[in-house]
Design a protein around this motif. Sequence first.
Motif, PDB file in Angstrom:
ATOM      1  N   HIS A  60       2.294  -7.728  -4.325  1.00  0.00           N
ATOM      2  CA  HIS A  60       1.887  -8.042  -5.697  1.00  0.00           C
ATOM      3  C   HIS A  60       0.388  -8.293  -5.775  1.00  0.00           C
ATOM      4  CE1 HIS A  60       6.109  -9.402  -7.286  1.00  0.00           C
ATOM      5  NE2 HIS A  60       6.109  -8.178  -6.805  1.00  0.00           N
ATOM      6  N   PHE A  61      -0.133  -9.073  -4.839  1.00  0.00           N
ATOM      7  CA  PHE A  61      -1.571  -9.364  -4.846  1.00  0.00           C
ATOM      8  C   PHE A  61      -2.376  -8.082  -4.644  1.00  0.00           C
ATOM      9  CE2 PHE A  61      -1.909 -14.189  -3.736  1.00  0.00           C
ATOM     10  CZ  PHE A  61      -1.122 -14.472  -4.843  1.00  0.00           C
ATOM     11  N   ASN A  62      -1.879  -7.197  -3.798  1.00  0.00           N
ATOM     12  CA  ASN A  62      -2.581  -5.928  -3.587  1.00  0.00           C
ATOM     13  C   ASN A  62      -2.595  -5.082  -4.855  1.00  0.00           C
ATOM     14  OD1 ASN A  62      -3.187  -6.475  -0.925  1.00  0.00           O
ATOM     15  ND2 ASN A  62      -1.386  -5.409  -0.107  1.00  0.00           N
ATOM     16  N   LEU A  63      -1.470  -5.065  -5.555  1.00  0.00           N
ATOM     17  CA  LEU A  63      -1.426  -4.315  -6.808  1.00  0.00           C
ATOM     18  C   LEU A  63      -2.430  -4.895  -7.808  1.00  0.00           C
ATOM     19  CD1 LEU A  63       1.683  -3.054  -8.700  1.00  0.00           C
ATOM     20  CD2 LEU A  63      -0.048  -4.332  -9.914  1.00  0.00           C
ATOM     21  N   GLY A  68      -7.409  -3.523 -10.648  1.00  0.00           N
ATOM     22  CA  GLY A  68      -8.518  -4.121 -11.390  1.00  0.00           C
ATOM     23  C   GLY A  68      -8.141  -5.290 -12.265  1.00  0.00           C
ATOM     24  N   TYR A  69      -6.967  -5.893 -12.042  1.00  0.00           N
ATOM     25  CA  TYR A  69      -6.627  -7.108 -12.778  1.00  0.00           C
ATOM     26  C   TYR A  69      -7.424  -8.265 -12.196  1.00  0.00           C
ATOM     27  CZ  TYR A  69      -3.076  -4.387 -15.037  1.00  0.00           C
ATOM     28  OH  TYR A  69      -2.456  -3.423 -15.781  1.00  0.00           O
ATOM     29  N   VAL A  92      -5.500 -12.291 -15.764  1.00  0.00           N
ATOM     30  CA  VAL A  92      -4.156 -12.745 -15.425  1.00  0.00           C
ATOM     31  C   VAL A  92      -4.260 -14.135 -14.808  1.00  0.00           C
ATOM     32  CG1 VAL A  92      -4.226 -11.562 -13.191  1.00  0.00           C
ATOM     33  CG2 VAL A  92      -2.035 -12.227 -14.161  1.00  0.00           C
ATOM     34  N   LEU A  93      -3.333 -14.993 -15.171  1.00  0.00           N
ATOM     35  CA  LEU A  93      -3.273 -16.342 -14.613  1.00  0.00           C
ATOM     36  C   LEU A  93      -2.031 -16.429 -13.731  1.00  0.00           C
ATOM     37  CD1 LEU A  93      -4.301 -19.302 -14.526  1.00  0.00           C
ATOM     38  CD2 LEU A  93      -2.852 -19.756 -16.516  1.00  0.00           C
ATOM     39  N   LEU A  94      -2.197 -16.899 -12.489  1.00  0.00           N
ATOM     40  CA  LEU A  94      -1.100 -17.054 -11.543  1.00  0.00           C
ATOM     41  C   LEU A  94      -0.635 -18.502 -11.548  1.00  0.00           C
ATOM     42  CD1 LEU A  94      -2.663 -15.122  -8.510  1.00  0.00           C
ATOM     43  CD2 LEU A  94      -1.222 -14.196 -10.329  1.00  0.00           C
ATOM     44  N   THR A  95       0.665 -18.704 -11.671  1.00  0.00           N
ATOM     45  CA  THR A  95       1.217 -20.058 -11.607  1.00  0.00           C
ATOM     46  C   THR A  95       2.348 -20.100 -10.593  1.00  0.00           C
ATOM     47  OG1 THR A  95       2.879 -19.744 -13.350  1.00  0.00           O
ATOM     48  CG2 THR A  95       0.668 -20.439 -14.047  1.00  0.00           C
ATOM     49  N   LEU A 288       1.842  -6.514 -16.286  1.00  0.00           N
ATOM     50  CA  LEU A 288       0.399  -6.739 -16.334  1.00  0.00           C
ATOM     51  C   LEU A 288      -0.277  -5.847 -17.369  1.00  0.00           C
ATOM     52  CD1 LEU A 288      -0.270  -7.000 -12.499  1.00  0.00           C
ATOM     53  CD2 LEU A 288      -0.360  -8.877 -14.150  1.00  0.00           C
ATOM     54  N   ALA A 289       0.237  -4.642 -17.536  1.00  0.00           N
ATOM     55  CA  ALA A 289      -0.359  -3.701 -18.490  1.00  0.00           C
ATOM     56  C   ALA A 289       0.185  -3.869 -19.895  1.00  0.00           C
ATOM     57  CB  ALA A 289      -0.123  -2.266 -18.014  1.00  0.00           C
ATOM     58  N   ASN A 290       1.096  -4.843 -20.066  1.00  0.00           N
ATOM     59  CA  ASN A 290       1.785  -5.030 -21.345  1.00  0.00           C
ATOM     60  C   ASN A 290       2.539  -3.783 -21.752  1.00  0.00           C
ATOM     61  OD1 ASN A 290       2.677  -6.322 -23.655  1.00  0.00           O
ATOM     62  ND2 ASN A 290       0.910  -5.706 -24.861  1.00  0.00           N
ATOM     63  N   ASN A 291       3.179  -3.160 -20.770  1.00  0.00           N
ATOM     64  CA  ASN A 291       4.069  -2.038 -21.050  1.00  0.00           C
ATOM     65  C   ASN A 291       5.518  -2.485 -20.931  1.00  0.00           C
ATOM     66  OD1 ASN A 291       2.224  -0.040 -21.624  1.00  0.00           O
ATOM     67  ND2 ASN A 291       1.898   0.470 -19.484  1.00  0.00           N
ATOM     68  N   VAL A 292       5.814  -3.663 -21.462  1.00  0.00           N
ATOM     69  CA  VAL A 292       7.163  -4.207 -21.373  1.00  0.00           C
ATOM     70  C   VAL A 292       7.945  -3.785 -22.606  1.00  0.00           C
ATOM     71  CG1 VAL A 292       8.530  -6.310 -21.149  1.00  0.00           C
ATOM     72  CG2 VAL A 292       6.313  -6.137 -20.017  1.00  0.00           C
ATOM     73  N   TRP A 293       9.167  -3.373 -22.376  1.00  0.00           N
ATOM     74  CA  TRP A 293       9.977  -2.827 -23.453  1.00  0.00           C
ATOM     75  C   TRP A 293      11.220  -3.675 -23.654  1.00  0.00           C
ATOM     76  CZ3 TRP A 293       8.719   2.163 -25.609  1.00  0.00           C
ATOM     77  CH2 TRP A 293       7.557   2.707 -25.060  1.00  0.00           C
TER      78      TRP A 293
END
Length: 650
Positions: A60-63, A68-69, A92-95, A288-293
């Motif tokens: 995930h961190f690599n992605l 470029g996030y 992006v904020l990581l929690t 991350l790209a806001n491509n959620v459906w």
Amino acid sequence: MHWRTLITGLVLLLLSVQAHAERTPDDFVVISYHDVVDRQVTPNLPIYPQTITRARLVEHFNLIDAEGYRPVSFQQILDARNGGAPLPDKAVLLTFDDGYASFYDIVFPLLKLYDFPAVQAVVGSWLDVPAGGQVPYGNITLPRSRFLSWDQVRELDESPLVEIASHTFDLHQGVLGNPQGNEQGAAVTTIWNRQTGYESEAAYTARIRADMARTRDQFEEHLGREPRMMVWPYGAYSQATLDLAAEVGMRYTFSLLSSPNRSGESLASIHRYLIDQETSLETLGEILANNVWEKESLRIVHVDLDYVFDPDPVQQEQNLDRLIQRIYSYGITTVYLQAFADPEGDGVANELYFPNRHLPMRADLFNRVAWQLKKRAGVKVYAWMPVLSFDLGDDHRYVLNDRTGGEAPEHYRRLTPFDADNRRIINEIYQDLGRLTKFDGVLFHDDAFFTDHEDASPAALSAYENAGLPGDIETLQQEAQMPRWTDFKEQYLADFTRELLRSANYYRQSDNKAFTSSRNLYATTIMNPESQQWFSQSPEGFAQAYNYVAVMAMPYMEEADDDPNGWLRELARRSLSRVSAQQLVFELQTQDWRTQTPIPSEEIAEWIRILREEGIKHIGYYPDDFHENHPNIDVIRPYFSQGQRFRKLP
């Protein structure tokens, strides 16, 4: 090949079919992790929901890095909101929740390696368990060593990469939420006690206030500062908990509402996406790209609790199990669940299915059924509630009709909303609903209307005068005044329902679904242009006031016997010309109430086919008789099923 090059190629392949959503400046996405295990170091360590492996976290961190996030700190978000440096593109904020020791042992070194900031949320009571002890974790306990120590928390908090947030002091647990034994989140639940009944409103708020103060004092003692962020356990919060957290300085809180955070939106409840081991690189990239459906069409059933209720508790549980199995296997997205008792079928609430201050409770059933539907059937549940038709007895003030000089016998008995005492009572009923039950939205009953001869009560006449209208019905009914009078009444009702929404929502649990509203609209208001003044309703007004406009598309109720199919087609076309398809809900009838006979399932299926053909997306029906399998699932499902059509989240 260098590992970074390999990962970049994989990411580009996975995301090649995804079009990146446009972000406006200072938008950001928050993702929520929990425990992390390193299978190479502790291959036999028990894992729990939301646990992720170190290898998957590195992917995930690599992605994030390759695409470029830009992970940001919460302070950067605040600075951007306060006129400082804008957030970088693709912020992006990581929690990380719960205060696991793995954050110190595994995550913190990775944060330093990648130079990623993050938030860690700790549970105060778990931190206070002495070394060698056991931490209560749901229905089990875990060794104290699985969680951070205060020394580690202090070291983390001193790092510029980590901010420690509160995860409450002792609210990360389930408590009894009803007599049937359902456990619900402690922060948002009025506790049921088998000896004393429900916790009072005052006791509930005192308990939450004390927890907020305890976590503040604990931070001051161990970290020398107050927490400014609250991360709600299970993502569940309410407006009441937001207010109580803000009292002790935690004005910024985090939910699990799965959506991006837009520029200008409040930071009082920040949305997050829950991540676990099954979250693939492709899914993370879409988030991350806001491509959620989400599923494009709603499939809705009205459920009468009168069908579930039985004086025999064993039979009642069997009824509930039958209902849930039907809903689960049917592909339903939403249930409009009756919260009031109406065994006579006259649409007037004499009793309610939840504890409240003003009407008898037929059974403490709504919370039980709603919770089971949400958790076992995975649907959204709307509380189907009257607006005005509560029968509080003859000593209360009701809507008066100028033709009769009293109530109109052909209409619902309705409390006049122009009376201040009535408004207080109805608001308190809705507040009790929100505090003592769990649901996702409200469906307003079809009782919120005034005819062109109503309301003629003294309180209503006074309200008209205060609004600059004539104070007598005869003048108001004149052609020059009627449009103004109708508009005033329509707006008054809309404003009153908004008020009720606020009351219902104050204590209501918000979790991973947005609170939504729907209101029943008579088909006549669409089919007959003059009907606005007959009901003080209009499709455009409803579309402005509510998330959904629920058109009562019931041919036989409207006496469209000659050509019910043609009537439905025309209703669909006229409705779509006035309200967007995304807001329209069409509610079909499954009973012919004139003859008290079921409408054949084949006919209902044909109606659904017609509506879909005309472009109606959201379709429901009333009532669902799960005892008699009516409508017949096998007949309806091929037409009613929404399939796999999805729409992109806004």
